[in-house]
Design a protein around this motif. Structure first.
Motif, short mmCIF file in Angstrom:
data_model
loop_
_atom_site.label_atom_id
_atom_site.label_comp_id
_atom_site.label_asym_id
_atom_site.label_seq_id
_atom_site.Cartn_x
_atom_site.Cartn_y
_atom_site.Cartn_z
N VAL B 14 15.61 8.49 43.29
CA VAL B 14 16.55 9.11 42.38
C VAL B 14 17.40 8.02 41.76
O VAL B 14 17.87 7.12 42.46
N ARG B 226 1.13 7.27 33.05
CA ARG B 226 0.95 8.58 33.66
C ARG B 226 0.90 8.46 35.17
O ARG B 226 1.46 9.27 35.89
N PHE B 229 4.22 8.19 36.56
CA PHE B 229 4.93 9.47 36.50
C PHE B 229 4.51 10.35 37.66
O PHE B 229 5.35 10.94 38.36
N ASP B 230 3.19 10.42 37.89
CA ASP B 230 2.69 11.22 39.02
C ASP B 230 3.27 10.70 40.33
O ASP B 230 3.65 11.46 41.21
N ARG B 232 6.08 8.96 40.82
CA ARG B 232 7.50 9.27 40.97
C ARG B 232 7.71 10.76 41.23
O ARG B 232 8.57 11.15 42.02
N ALA B 233 6.92 11.58 40.54
CA ALA B 233 7.06 13.03 40.74
C ALA B 233 6.76 13.39 42.19
O ALA B 233 7.47 14.17 42.80
N GLN B 236 9.67 12.38 44.29
CA GLN B 236 10.88 13.21 44.13
C GLN B 236 10.71 14.59 44.72
O GLN B 236 11.63 15.14 45.30
N SER B 237 9.56 15.18 44.52
CA SER B 237 9.35 16.53 45.04
C SER B 237 7.86 16.77 45.19
O SER B 237 7.17 17.02 44.21
#
Lengths: 526, 379
Positions: B14, B226, B229-230, B232-233, B236-237
């Motif tokens: 975060v 991409r 992004f995957d 980090r996503a 994060q959750s």
């Protein structure tokens, strides 16, 4: 400190002997308002609980019952309003303050240590001391015995908690708060974990408690139980108290109507847009191996373009699993066909690419990256869309522009698209999700509780968007606990019970009572 | 409250708000200096003198070159750790991964003959492959069997030590005086140093440039691609990632492979720039230093630069303390206190910020909500 005024001159012992005069007020809340970022959880709540009453507070999930109780128990502080206990205004900063004012709370989920005895659990955190250091077990044991006998709880202080049943554990929890001097008990969904005969036992205990002058605030959404046990009922809807009724004067049905309300913005869509083109065909969908209880058992359903199929059911009957199976998140057997193409073996991402939009039930867990900006949330779940990516690369510009479009088109109230998703209110988060899932011309939208926990304005807006998309030929699978929403939006209704579709209705002619009985498994004849 | 958890912030999944990244570490370092001063006073050493000596020594040209060299290695290690952290994976095994990778790469480099630009490239690739493979074991175990990567990587560290000792002593080792090492890498495989720091003959590792490239690559991968992004996503959750169609199991394996490949690079600047052989003196424990530095730098490619430089500065300037009859362990205490206080300072600053933000948002949206209600009533 709280014994002032004419009522306060009565000691607690004295009040026991005057239990028949019900004019004394134990707890009074006036004008309580509590806002969380974006949501008004409680709005102008007024509540008067008589001493020695079992006072039930009923309302739907998310109506604000829990917040109200947290305020009364000092876990949250109201933004506005006044709390009076035994006539004197109080301010609670912590549950400790509430306890010293004589308010105790029994949580829905027990907070007991299994490997300790009942006695150890009860005194944990307020151990009686002997000569400064040692714990005075003898005194504690005697006090527990006394309380248990006085209220007829029948608790043996020296057994291990792991050896006693659920009903007894609950009585231990009650004893725990009585031990700390509580005269006002808050019971949060106390029957949720109990089997029927334990419920009856609990109710006997509760009557025993009020006979001894204890006041009980009883939170539930099981209306039959409430009518059976309560002396007074307060109904909460959308964060505010809407009615104060006496159990003699109402039926469960009237209570339910009060809980759901009738002045809600109407979700109705009457002119049919259903076509005969099949958008989604689900056949024999099953989760769970042979021989064990199946969470989803041989579910078959068809949704056409322009059709909204509503799934009604008591929560936990397989709705979530059905959605996850169609999304490819949860392994299942059976076939799923989207617009004539079998997608059974496809991954979740491929299904989404093929045109399934998904509004998940729990937007915080499944729908958003709370600590990521809005524009990154636009990409979530749409990692193959042209506006979001170019090959291996994130299309920052495209995603940002499209997020801006969603914010404008779907009226997401936010200072900008770089704001973290967690800063938005529930309604605005949901509008963002709806906008995102409607992007890229989906063929099917799975909407699980699309308006849960959002404010009235956002709810109306989301309904509008669903209606518009339906008119444009979108097929929608709608899961909801809000029967008005289901009846109003759906073209056809199916009822799920224990993982099986047990009944179907035409929403134009169905009544909430018919749906209700089907949802509890009694409606197979329909 | 539905905001991030403490671990999310600790591991940099975060992003802290604007001024937090700057203020928090500064306050923490000042606090660490204070604690160190107290320790110095207790041990009967002059506080000011010691600190001034450290700064003076640490800012000499020779020390600066050394600091850059140390920091290069630390940086690579911290990035390897950070890749896992950003996805909620605790790759404790960076240590074993880089040692094994360094050994195999050194052995290959000493054995094969290739012309100049190719040999170092091959050595580096071998190191990356070995590191990735070793980390990949833990990734596959987690993805297929649900084995905690913390446990498996710690075990793999021990196994790597054993295998490394066997390979060095029994297979590839060549006696070099009192030492045993792999065959030296020929000149074609060596990467010449860079004279970046003036006024000192000590050169900066040529692979300093590799560390810079890795940092840029890390940033690009994480924020522009991409895949990042995957990643980090997922960090994060995980539920949200699953619902969005991220294949989390595959991401676990990929993230471990990349983390391991980066770990493979840790030994390279030193191997190709200074020692040219893997011997008993090959530095161990860098993987654990990397964990501390990654935490200090909040797993952010720029943050880690400063964290690595600070760490290296402390390590280098500790060398002078002995001469002044001050125990160099003072520096270890300081490093420990810095990591702890940075974690605490970030947390405090974050909470303050979140509270202020919530009050603000609550005020603004309360106004908006009342408008909505009026609209609702009017409808």
């Amino acid at each position: 400190m709280i014994t002032t005024g004419p009522l306060g001159t009565l000691t607690q012992e004295a009040s026991i002997s005057t239990e028949t005069t019900v004019s004394e007020v134990a707890v009074q809340l006036e004008g309580i308002t509590k806002r969380f970022p974006g949501v008004v959880a409680n709005r102008d709540i007024s509540l008067t609980v008589q001493k020695g009453h079992i006072h039930a507070i009923v309302g739907e999930n998310g109506a604000g019952k829990s917040t109200l109780m947290k305020i009364l128990y000092g876990m949250q502080r109201p933004d506005e309003g006044e709390i009076r206990v035994n006539g004197s205004p109080v301010t609670f900063h912590t549950p400790g303050d509430a306890i010293s004012a004589g308010i105790g709370m029994v949580h829905q989920h027990f907070m007991l240590a299994d490997n300790l005895t009942v006695l150890e659990n009860v005194i944990l955190g307020s151990e009686p001391r002997k000569r400064g250091l040692a714990i005075d077990f003898a005194a504690a044991r005697k006090k527990i015995k006394d309380i248990s006998d006085a209220y007829g709880l029948g608790i043996d202080p020296d057994v291990l908690v792991e050896d006693i049943g659920v009903g007894t554990r609950q009585r231990v929890e009650i004893l725990k708060v009585l031990y700390r001097g509580a005269r006002i008990l808050i019971l949060d969904e106390p029957t949720a974990v109990l089997v029927p005969h334990e419920v009856d036992e609990l109710f006997e205990n509760l009557h025993g408690l009020v006979r001894e002058g204890i006041t009980i605030i009883f939170i539930s959404h099981h209306l039959d139980e409430v009518l059976k046990v309560a002396d007074a009922i307060t109904v909460i809807r959308r964060g505010t108290t809407v009615a104060e009724v006496s159990p003699e004067g109402v039926t469960a049905r009237q209570l339910a109507e009060l809980m759901v309300g009738s002045e809600l913005p109407s979700p109705e869509t009457r002119e049919s847009t259903v076509t005969d083109v099949v958008a989604l065909q689900v056949t024999g969908l099953t989760i769970g191996a042979d021989g064990e209880r199946k969470v989803l058992d041989d579910v078959t359903l068809t949704i056409h373009k322009g059709e909204v199929l509503g799934i009604a059911g008591v929560e936990g009957n397989g709705q979530a699993e059905l959605v996850e199976a169609i999304m490819g998140i949860r392994p299942s057997t059976g076939t799923v066909t989207l617009a004539g193409q079998e997608i059974t073996s496809w991954t979740t991402l491929r299904r989404r690419e093929a045109g399934i939009g998904y509004i998940p039930e729990d937007r915080h867990r499944h729908g958003l990256l709370l600590e990521a900006p809005l524009w990154e949330n636009r990409i979530l779940g749409h990692m193959k869309e042209k506006v979001n990516v170019r090959g291996w690369w994130i299309n920052r510009k495209g995603a940002r522009a499209d997020t801006q479009r969603i914010v404008e088109q779907y009226d997401v109230r936010t200072p900008g698209i770089d704001v973290l998703a967690s800063a938005l209110s529930g309604g605005n988060q949901q509008k963002l999700i709806v906008g995102r899932e409607m992007s890229g011309e989906p063929k099917l939208l799975i909407a699980a509780h699309p308006t849960r926990g959002v404010d009235v304005g956002a709810q109306a807006a989301i309904w509008d968007h669903l209606r518009t998309a339906r008119a444009a030929g979108l097929a929608v699978l709608l899961i909801s606990a809000d029967l008005d929403e289901l009846i109003g939006l759906s073209d056809w209704l199916k009822v799920i019970h224990r993982g099986t579709l047990v009944a179907e209705f035409d929403p134009a002619t169905v009544t909430p009572e018919q749906l209700g009985s089907a949802m509890t498994g009694a409606g197979e004849e329909a | 409250m539905t905001t991030s958890s403490f671990t999310d912030r600790l591991l940099g999944r975060v992003k802290p708000s604007a001024w937090v990244p700057l203020t928090a570490p500064l306050v923490a370092i000042l606090f660490a200096a204070l604690i160190t001063s107290i320790v110095l006073v207790i041990t009967g050493n002059p506080v000011l003198d010691t600190l001034v000596t450290m700064v003076e020594y640490g800012s000499q040209p020779r020390s600066l070159a050394q600091i850059v060299n140390y920091a290069t290695t630390y940086y690579l290690s911290a990035i390897a750790v950070a890749i896992g952290f950003r996805m909620n994976l605790f790759n404790i095994g960076v240590d074993g991964q880089y040692r094994l990778a360094g050994l195999v790469a050194a052995a290959v480099g000493g054995t094969i003959t290739l012309p100049a630009p190719f040999l170092p490239i091959v050595i580096i690739l071998v190191a990356m492959i070995v590191g990735a493979a070793w980390a990949g074991i833990a990734g596959v175990l987690k993805a297929t069997r649900g084995v905690s990567e913390v446990i498996s990587t710690i075990m793999l560290n021990t196994i790597a030590t054993g295998i490394g000792a066997y390979l060095l002593l029994e297979v590839w080792g060549v006696r070099q005086g009192n030492d045993i090492g792999t065959k030296p890498i020929p000149a074609a495989g060596q990467v010449p140093g860079l004279g970046l720091i003036p006024d000192t003959p000590l050169k900066v590792y040529g692979l300093f440039i590799l560390a810079v490239a890795v940092g840029i690559g890390f940033h690009v991968l994480l924020n522009k691609m991409r895949f990042g992004f995957d990643l980090r996503a997922t960090g994060q959750s995980e539920p949200a990632a699953v619902a969005s169609g991220v294949n989390v199991k595959r991401m676990i394996v990929y993230a471990m492979l990349i983390s391991g490949a980066m770990a493979g690079l840790i030994g390279m600047p030193q191997l190709l720039g200074e020692s040219y052989t893997y011997n008993l003196n090959f530095q161990a424990g860098l993987g654990f230093t990397g964990i501390a530095i990654a935490l200090l730098g909040r797993n952010n490619p720029v943050g880690i630069v400063f964290a690595a430089l600070l760490w290296a500065f402390l390590d280098v300037s500790a060398n002078i303390l002995d001469l002044h009859k001050v125990s160099p362990e003072i520096v270890t205490i300081m490093q420990g206190v810095i990591v702890l206080s940075v974690v605490v300072a970030y947390e405090l600053a974050h909470r303050y910020r979140v509270n202020a933000e919530q009050r603000r948002v609550s005020r603004e949206l309360a106004g908006a909500a009342s408008i909505t209600q009026k609209e609702g009533a009017a409808a």
